[in-house]
Motif scaffolding. Structure first.
Motif, PDB file in Angstrom:
ATOM      1  N   SER A 111       9.756  19.024  -1.747  1.00  0.00           N
ATOM      2  CA  SER A 111      11.192  18.991  -1.443  1.00  0.00           C
ATOM      3  C   SER A 111      12.071  19.365  -2.623  1.00  0.00           C
ATOM      4  CB  SER A 111      11.592  17.604  -0.937  1.00  0.00           C
ATOM      5  OG  SER A 111      11.425  16.638  -1.958  1.00  0.00           O
ATOM      6  N   ASP A 112      11.542  19.293  -3.839  1.00  0.00           N
ATOM      7  CA  ASP A 112      12.363  19.517  -5.029  1.00  0.00           C
ATOM      8  C   ASP A 112      13.119  20.841  -4.985  1.00  0.00           C
ATOM      9  OD1 ASP A 112      11.799  17.105  -6.165  1.00  0.00           O
ATOM     10  OD2 ASP A 112      10.229  17.847  -7.491  1.00  0.00           O
ATOM     11  N   LYS A 113      12.400  21.944  -4.796  1.00  0.00           N
ATOM     12  CA  LYS A 113      13.030  23.270  -4.806  1.00  0.00           C
ATOM     13  C   LYS A 113      13.924  23.477  -3.584  1.00  0.00           C
ATOM     14  CE  LYS A 113       9.462  25.555  -7.566  1.00  0.00           C
ATOM     15  NZ  LYS A 113       8.445  26.638  -7.609  1.00  0.00           N
ATOM     16  N   LEU A 114      13.527  22.910  -2.446  1.00  0.00           N
ATOM     17  CA  LEU A 114      14.300  23.103  -1.222  1.00  0.00           C
ATOM     18  C   LEU A 114      15.642  22.388  -1.298  1.00  0.00           C
ATOM     19  CD1 LEU A 114      11.446  22.723   1.413  1.00  0.00           C
ATOM     20  CD2 LEU A 114      12.603  24.827   0.735  1.00  0.00           C
ATOM     21  N   VAL A 115      15.667  21.204  -1.901  1.00  0.00           N
ATOM     22  CA  VAL A 115      16.920  20.461  -2.051  1.00  0.00           C
ATOM     23  C   VAL A 115      17.912  21.260  -2.889  1.00  0.00           C
ATOM     24  CG1 VAL A 115      17.965  18.438  -3.127  1.00  0.00           C
ATOM     25  CG2 VAL A 115      15.951  18.162  -1.688  1.00  0.00           C
ATOM     26  N   SER A 116      17.422  21.908  -3.934  1.00  0.00           N
ATOM     27  CA  SER A 116      18.310  22.698  -4.797  1.00  0.00           C
ATOM     28  C   SER A 116      18.864  23.924  -4.073  1.00  0.00           C
ATOM     29  CB  SER A 116      17.560  23.133  -6.063  1.00  0.00           C
ATOM     30  OG  SER A 116      16.476  23.991  -5.739  1.00  0.00           O
ATOM     31  N   PHE A 128       3.314  14.659  -0.710  1.00  0.00           N
ATOM     32  CA  PHE A 128       3.437  16.114  -0.592  1.00  0.00           C
ATOM     33  C   PHE A 128       4.853  16.495  -0.179  1.00  0.00           C
ATOM     34  CE2 PHE A 128      -1.199  16.094  -0.514  1.00  0.00           C
ATOM     35  CZ  PHE A 128      -1.489  17.236  -1.251  1.00  0.00           C
ATOM     36  N   TYR A 129       5.455  15.676   0.664  1.00  0.00           N
ATOM     37  CA  TYR A 129       6.851  15.900   1.054  1.00  0.00           C
ATOM     38  C   TYR A 129       7.762  15.836  -0.173  1.00  0.00           C
ATOM     39  CZ  TYR A 129      11.500  14.462   2.639  1.00  0.00           C
ATOM     40  OH  TYR A 129      12.865  14.341   2.807  1.00  0.00           O
ATOM     41  N   LEU A 130       7.553  14.836  -1.020  1.00  0.00           N
ATOM     42  CA  LEU A 130       8.390  14.684  -2.212  1.00  0.00           C
ATOM     43  C   LEU A 130       8.193  15.838  -3.183  1.00  0.00           C
ATOM     44  CD1 LEU A 130       8.006  10.859  -2.898  1.00  0.00           C
ATOM     45  CD2 LEU A 130       9.991  12.028  -1.965  1.00  0.00           C
ATOM     46  N   VAL A 131       6.943  16.231  -3.405  1.00  0.00           N
ATOM     47  CA  VAL A 131       6.658  17.325  -4.333  1.00  0.00           C
ATOM     48  C   VAL A 131       7.247  18.636  -3.812  1.00  0.00           C
ATOM     49  CG1 VAL A 131       4.827  18.734  -5.361  1.00  0.00           C
ATOM     50  CG2 VAL A 131       4.578  16.246  -5.257  1.00  0.00           C
ATOM     51  N   LEU A 189       0.826  -1.206   0.000  1.00  0.00           N
ATOM     52  CA  LEU A 189       0.000   0.000   0.000  1.00  0.00           C
ATOM     53  C   LEU A 189       0.862   1.259   0.000  1.00  0.00           C
ATOM     54  CD1 LEU A 189      -2.725  -1.047   2.607  1.00  0.00           C
ATOM     55  CD2 LEU A 189      -3.007  -0.852   0.138  1.00  0.00           C
ATOM     56  N   LEU A 190       1.914   1.254   0.796  1.00  0.00           N
ATOM     57  CA  LEU A 190       2.765   2.434   0.914  1.00  0.00           C
ATOM     58  C   LEU A 190       3.512   2.710  -0.377  1.00  0.00           C
ATOM     59  CD1 LEU A 190       3.522   4.516   3.084  1.00  0.00           C
ATOM     60  CD2 LEU A 190       5.483   3.081   3.666  1.00  0.00           C
ATOM     61  N   PHE A 191       3.765   1.674  -1.142  1.00  0.00           N
ATOM     62  CA  PHE A 191       4.591   1.819  -2.332  1.00  0.00           C
ATOM     63  C   PHE A 191       3.861   2.496  -3.485  1.00  0.00           C
ATOM     64  CE2 PHE A 191       7.528   0.450  -5.709  1.00  0.00           C
ATOM     65  CZ  PHE A 191       8.726   0.765  -5.082  1.00  0.00           C
ATOM     66  N   ILE A 192       2.569   2.795  -3.313  1.00  0.00           N
ATOM     67  CA  ILE A 192       1.845   3.464  -4.398  1.00  0.00           C
ATOM     68  C   ILE A 192       2.028   4.974  -4.345  1.00  0.00           C
ATOM     69  CG2 ILE A 192       0.120   1.617  -4.498  1.00  0.00           C
ATOM     70  CD1 ILE A 192      -1.853   3.492  -3.130  1.00  0.00           C
ATOM     71  N   TYR A 193       2.911   5.465  -3.459  1.00  0.00           N
ATOM     72  CA  TYR A 193       3.083   6.915  -3.356  1.00  0.00           C
ATOM     73  C   TYR A 193       3.493   7.594  -4.673  1.00  0.00           C
ATOM     74  CZ  TYR A 193       8.171   6.321  -3.032  1.00  0.00           C
ATOM     75  OH  TYR A 193       9.481   6.016  -3.299  1.00  0.00           O
ATOM     76  N   PRO A 194       4.246   6.918  -5.598  1.00  0.00           N
ATOM     77  CA  PRO A 194       4.538   7.609  -6.869  1.00  0.00           C
ATOM     78  C   PRO A 194       3.275   7.977  -7.662  1.00  0.00           C
ATOM     79  CG  PRO A 194       6.041   5.765  -6.577  1.00  0.00           C
ATOM     80  CD  PRO A 194       4.979   5.642  -5.521  1.00  0.00           C
ATOM     81  N   THR A 195       2.205   7.190  -7.500  1.00  0.00           N
ATOM     82  CA  THR A 195       0.969   7.540  -8.195  1.00  0.00           C
ATOM     83  C   THR A 195       0.359   8.794  -7.586  1.00  0.00           C
ATOM     84  OG1 THR A 195      -0.502   6.186  -6.793  1.00  0.00           O
ATOM     85  CG2 THR A 195       0.566   5.088  -8.646  1.00  0.00           C
ATOM     86  N   PHE A 196       0.513   8.974  -6.280  1.00  0.00           N
ATOM     87  CA  PHE A 196       0.028  10.200  -5.637  1.00  0.00           C
ATOM     88  C   PHE A 196       0.830  11.411  -6.097  1.00  0.00           C
ATOM     89  CE2 PHE A 196      -1.413   7.353  -1.955  1.00  0.00           C
ATOM     90  CZ  PHE A 196      -2.711   7.303  -2.443  1.00  0.00           C
ATOM     91  N   VAL A 197       2.151  11.226  -6.239  1.00  0.00           N
ATOM     92  CA  VAL A 197       2.998  12.315  -6.742  1.00  0.00           C
ATOM     93  C   VAL A 197       2.518  12.734  -8.133  1.00  0.00           C
ATOM     94  CG1 VAL A 197       5.331  12.963  -7.464  1.00  0.00           C
ATOM     95  CG2 VAL A 197       5.001  11.632  -5.373  1.00  0.00           C
ATOM     96  N   LEU A 198       2.224  11.745  -8.962  1.00  0.00           N
ATOM     97  CA  LEU A 198       1.739  12.017 -10.314  1.00  0.00           C
ATOM     98  C   LEU A 198       0.430  12.814 -10.275  1.00  0.00           C
ATOM     99  CD1 LEU A 198       1.926  11.439 -13.415  1.00  0.00           C
ATOM    100  CD2 LEU A 198       0.568   9.390 -12.976  1.00  0.00           C
ATOM    101  N   LEU A 199      -0.502  12.392  -9.425  1.00  0.00           N
ATOM    102  CA  LEU A 199      -1.801  13.060  -9.347  1.00  0.00           C
ATOM    103  C   LEU A 199      -1.686  14.463  -8.749  1.00  0.00           C
ATOM    104  CD1 LEU A 199      -3.986  10.032  -8.173  1.00  0.00           C
ATOM    105  CD2 LEU A 199      -3.971  11.097 -10.430  1.00  0.00           C
ATOM    106  N   ILE A 200      -0.827  14.621  -7.741  1.00  0.00           N
ATOM    107  CA  ILE A 200      -0.623  15.953  -7.147  1.00  0.00           C
ATOM    108  C   ILE A 200      -0.049  16.910  -8.171  1.00  0.00           C
ATOM    109  CG2 ILE A 200       0.754  17.248  -5.457  1.00  0.00           C
ATOM    110  CD1 ILE A 200       0.487  14.774  -3.609  1.00  0.00           C
ATOM    111  N   ASN A 201       0.934  16.439  -8.919  1.00  0.00           N
ATOM    112  CA  ASN A 201       1.515  17.277  -9.969  1.00  0.00           C
ATOM    113  C   ASN A 201       0.487  17.597 -11.066  1.00  0.00           C
ATOM    114  OD1 ASN A 201       4.205  17.778  -9.146  1.00  0.00           O
ATOM    115  ND2 ASN A 201       4.797  15.703  -9.700  1.00  0.00           N
ATOM    116  N   PHE A 257      -2.878  17.860 -10.697  1.00  0.00           N
ATOM    117  CA  PHE A 257      -3.952  18.751 -10.258  1.00  0.00           C
ATOM    118  C   PHE A 257      -3.466  20.072  -9.665  1.00  0.00           C
ATOM    119  CE2 PHE A 257      -6.073  14.583 -10.244  1.00  0.00           C
ATOM    120  CZ  PHE A 257      -7.179  14.880 -11.032  1.00  0.00           C
ATOM    121  N   LEU A 258      -2.291  20.060  -9.043  1.00  0.00           N
ATOM    122  CA  LEU A 258      -1.793  21.293  -8.420  1.00  0.00           C
ATOM    123  C   LEU A 258      -0.782  22.022  -9.299  1.00  0.00           C
ATOM    124  CD1 LEU A 258      -1.378  20.236  -4.668  1.00  0.00           C
ATOM    125  CD2 LEU A 258      -3.340  21.309  -5.803  1.00  0.00           C
ATOM    126  N   VAL A 259       0.121  21.264  -9.920  1.00  0.00           N
ATOM    127  CA  VAL A 259       1.160  21.870 -10.750  1.00  0.00           C
ATOM    128  C   VAL A 259       0.725  21.913 -12.217  1.00  0.00           C
ATOM    129  CG1 VAL A 259       3.644  21.832 -11.283  1.00  0.00           C
ATOM    130  CG2 VAL A 259       2.831  20.899  -9.123  1.00  0.00           C
TER     131      VAL A 259
END
Length: 301
Positions: free
Chosen positions: A180-185, A175-178, A108-120, A122-124
């Motif tokens: 974190s991109d700019k903050l890591v840079s 949401f953490y992954l989405v 169940l936890l491993f489906i987080y990449p699909t959430f990243v895709l959906l967040i990007n 609808f939000l991005v």
């Protein structure tokens, strides 16, 4: 170091990180056998992890000729991302493991990449291709298949609640992954990872104080051995191994290599927790990994 050697080292680091993350559910379920609650165990995990992250931060500062100037706004963003990605996500994940098996939790936890895709999407407002929509369908079909036999296993109480909590954990981690991109840079991978993890310690201890007055040192000795092992082998080492692996093989390849994680958990849960392995679970896992692979591959292509 040749490019081939660099890639092999990176692949080994990602592979090791996937194994470390796969161990987390085993450690948690093992600790629960000694009567510890979720917030106490999470507090111990972060307390035992904190010295390692502090050491890494100060070591990095000593090695740098000049420490980069980082605004207060950026630090607040790091703290918030750490709060969402490590405190909220980890706590609901621990709670979910009170109700479901370790191998189902990892699927169940491993489906987080699909959430990243959906967040990007609808939000991005990033466009989702037909292949990615197909990947989402395959992934969620895999979840359904993996669930079939679990609903027949009446010994697992409140499986729907446990599944919801673990899926919520994956959603908040997305949401953490989405974010974190700019903050890591801006502040670098090592510094970001360390401070984000440390920023989760404070709300965790506050939560524990209101829940049990921070009475977290009255459990059997085995609990502290498990918590320390989880801090080292499922928290500190995997986070940095994965980051270093990404530098060498790229995030797309790292995602693909890390997809071995649920397989590790299924085998480990069977060996150490004596959790059964069912045909439906294997089929569901294969479908989930196929869907996640397609999402990761298409996203990074």
């Amino acid at each position: 170091m040749t490019d081939r050697t660099k890639y092999l080292v990176g692949a080994f680091l990602v592979f090791g990180a996937a194994f470390g993350f796969a161990l987390k559910g085993i450690f948690i379920k093992s600790a629960f056998q000694y009567g510890i609650d979720s917030i106490s165990l999470l507090s111990l995990r972060f307390l035992f992890s904190a010295p390692f992250y502090l050491f890494i931060i100060f070591r990095k500062r000593l090695k740098e000729d000049a420490t980069p100037v980082i605004s207060g706004k950026v630090w607040l963003q790091v703290a918030f991302i750490g709060f969402i990605g490590y405190y909220v996500s980890a706590y609901v994940n621990f709670l979910g493991l009170e109700y479901i098996s370790a191998n189902l939790e990892r699927i169940l936890l491993f489906i987080y990449p699909t959430f990243v895709l959906l967040i990007n999407a609808f939000l991005v407002k990033k466009k989702v291709s037909r292949l990615q929509w197909l990947a989402l369908l395959i992934t969620y079909a895999g979840i359904f298949v993996a669930f079939l036999r679990h609903f027949e296993a009446h010994q697992q109480k409140n499986i729907a609640l446990g599944a919801f909590l673990v899926i919520l954990s994956g959603f908040t981690y997305s949401f953490y992954l989405v974010g974190s991109d700019k903050l890591v840079s801006k502040i670098g991978t090592t510094r970001f990872t360390s401070w984000a993890m440390l920023s989760a310690l404070v709300p965790t201890l506050i939560h524990s104080f209101f829940f049990n007055r921070l009475d977290i040192f009255q459990f059997p000795a085995q609990v502290y051995v498990i918590a320390l092992a989880m801090a080292i082998f499922s928290t500190v080492l995997p986070t940095f191994m994965f980051s270093e692996g990404i530098k060498r093989v790229g995030s797309g390849n790292a995602s693909i290599i890390a997809s071995i994680g649920p397989i590790f958990t299924i085998v480990l849960a069977s060996l150490f927790l004596h959790e059964p392995i069912w045909a439906e679970q294997i089929v569901g896992t294969i479908l989930v990994l196929t869907g996640v692979f397609l999402v990761s591959w298409k996203s990074k292509k």
